[in-house]
Motif scaffolding. Sequence first.
Motif, PDB file in Angstrom:
ATOM      1  N   VAL A 160       0.839  -1.199   0.000  1.00 12.32           N
ATOM      2  CA  VAL A 160       0.000   0.000   0.000  1.00 12.32           C
ATOM      3  C   VAL A 160       0.877   1.253   0.000  1.00 12.32           C
ATOM      4  O   VAL A 160       0.620   2.207  -0.742  1.00 12.32           O
ATOM      5  CB  VAL A 160      -0.976   0.004   1.197  1.00 12.32           C
TER       6      VAL A 160
ATOM      7  N   ASP B 121       0.904   4.119  -2.916  1.00 12.49           N
ATOM      8  CA  ASP B 121       0.688   5.530  -2.600  1.00 12.49           C
ATOM      9  C   ASP B 121       1.869   6.388  -3.052  1.00 12.49           C
ATOM     10  O   ASP B 121       1.687   7.487  -3.575  1.00 12.49           O
ATOM     11  CB  ASP B 121       0.446   5.718  -1.101  1.00 12.49           C
TER      12      ASP B 121
ATOM     13  N   LEU C 161      -7.211   0.678  -4.403  1.00 10.81           N
ATOM     14  CA  LEU C 161      -7.571   0.033  -3.134  1.00 10.81           C
ATOM     15  C   LEU C 161      -8.818   0.687  -2.554  1.00 10.81           C
ATOM     16  O   LEU C 161      -8.916   1.908  -2.507  1.00 10.81           O
ATOM     17  CB  LEU C 161      -6.427   0.155  -2.131  1.00 10.81           C
ATOM     18  N   SER C 162      -9.734  -0.135  -2.097  1.00  7.44           N
ATOM     19  CA  SER C 162     -10.940   0.398  -1.462  1.00  7.44           C
ATOM     20  C   SER C 162     -10.585   0.921  -0.073  1.00  7.44           C
ATOM     21  O   SER C 162      -9.561   0.565   0.507  1.00  7.44           O
ATOM     22  CB  SER C 162     -11.998  -0.696  -1.350  1.00  7.44           C
ATOM     23  N   GLU C 163     -11.457   1.758   0.447  1.00  6.31           N
ATOM     24  CA  GLU C 163     -11.244   2.287   1.794  1.00  6.31           C
ATOM     25  C   GLU C 163     -11.312   1.173   2.842  1.00  6.31           C
ATOM     26  O   GLU C 163     -10.683   1.263   3.886  1.00  6.31           O
ATOM     27  CB  GLU C 163     -12.262   3.390   2.101  1.00  6.31           C
ATOM     28  N   LEU C 164     -12.071   0.122   2.569  1.00  2.41           N
ATOM     29  CA  LEU C 164     -12.148  -0.997   3.508  1.00  2.41           C
ATOM     30  C   LEU C 164     -10.793  -1.684   3.637  1.00  2.41           C
ATOM     31  O   LEU C 164     -10.377  -2.066   4.742  1.00  2.41           O
ATOM     32  CB  LEU C 164     -13.216  -2.002   3.057  1.00  2.41           C
TER      33      LEU C 164
ATOM     34  N   ARG D 145      -7.885  -0.221   3.021  1.00  6.45           N
ATOM     35  CA  ARG D 145      -6.995   0.734   3.691  1.00  6.45           C
ATOM     36  C   ARG D 145      -7.276   0.778   5.197  1.00  6.45           C
ATOM     37  O   ARG D 145      -6.383   1.024   5.989  1.00  6.45           O
ATOM     38  CB  ARG D 145      -7.166   2.127   3.101  1.00  6.45           C
ATOM     39  N   GLU D 146      -8.527   0.543   5.573  1.00  7.11           N
ATOM     40  CA  GLU D 146      -8.899   0.571   6.982  1.00  7.11           C
ATOM     41  C   GLU D 146      -8.195  -0.533   7.782  1.00  7.11           C
ATOM     42  O   GLU D 146      -8.002  -0.412   8.980  1.00  7.11           O
ATOM     43  CB  GLU D 146     -10.415   0.451   7.116  1.00  7.11           C
TER      44      GLU D 146
ATOM     45  N   ASN E 291      -5.284   0.777   9.704  1.00  7.04           N
ATOM     46  CA  ASN E 291      -5.507   1.692  10.814  1.00  7.04           C
ATOM     47  C   ASN E 291      -5.572   0.916  12.126  1.00  7.04           C
ATOM     48  O   ASN E 291      -6.617   0.410  12.506  1.00  7.04           O
ATOM     49  CB  ASN E 291      -6.804   2.489  10.615  1.00  7.04           C
TER      50      ASN E 291
ATOM     51  N   LYS F  95      -7.578   3.791  16.228  1.00  7.18           N
ATOM     52  CA  LYS F  95      -8.878   4.291  15.771  1.00  7.18           C
ATOM     53  C   LYS F  95      -9.122   5.719  16.263  1.00  7.18           C
ATOM     54  O   LYS F  95      -8.742   6.067  17.380  1.00  7.18           O
ATOM     55  CB  LYS F  95     -10.006   3.388  16.294  1.00  7.18           C
TER      56      LYS F  95
END
Length: 140
Positions: A23, A27, A63-66, A68-69, A72, A75
């Motif tokens: 990732v 980026d 890449l979907s935000e899911l 990428r999450e 994280n 939180k």
Amino acid sequence: MTIELDTTLAQAEVLFLSFAQLVADIDRRKAEELPTPSTNGVRRRGSAPEGDKPTTAINLPILSELLRELLNTVKPPLDTNILTSLRTVLKGDKSHAKQVISALRQDAEVLRKEVESEMLKRYGFKWDIWAGFHAAPSMS
């Protein structure tokens, strides 16, 4: 069938770190493809003029935000700057610091029970588990 916990966790960590690196590379490459602001005729050392740059297009995955999450680990409303050390947690709002430390304690208790269960299952006995804050910051 039994699952070897140590090797499974090690493999999961390698997979996670490989994903995080992938990732980061995507980026970085996307950021490199963005047009750079004008430098008023000043050219950076080692860079070729616009006409001399190779125009190799690489199709980077989206890449979907899911996905990428998954990266994280901290939180919102927290961030790694707040969680750098116990000192930084306590410097902020005291009620918020108490909530953070209470949540860490609850997570540690859940983990302690899982580890003790694994000890009993694997070795037939359990030994003391100490949990606390390390003297050196580990989140930076």
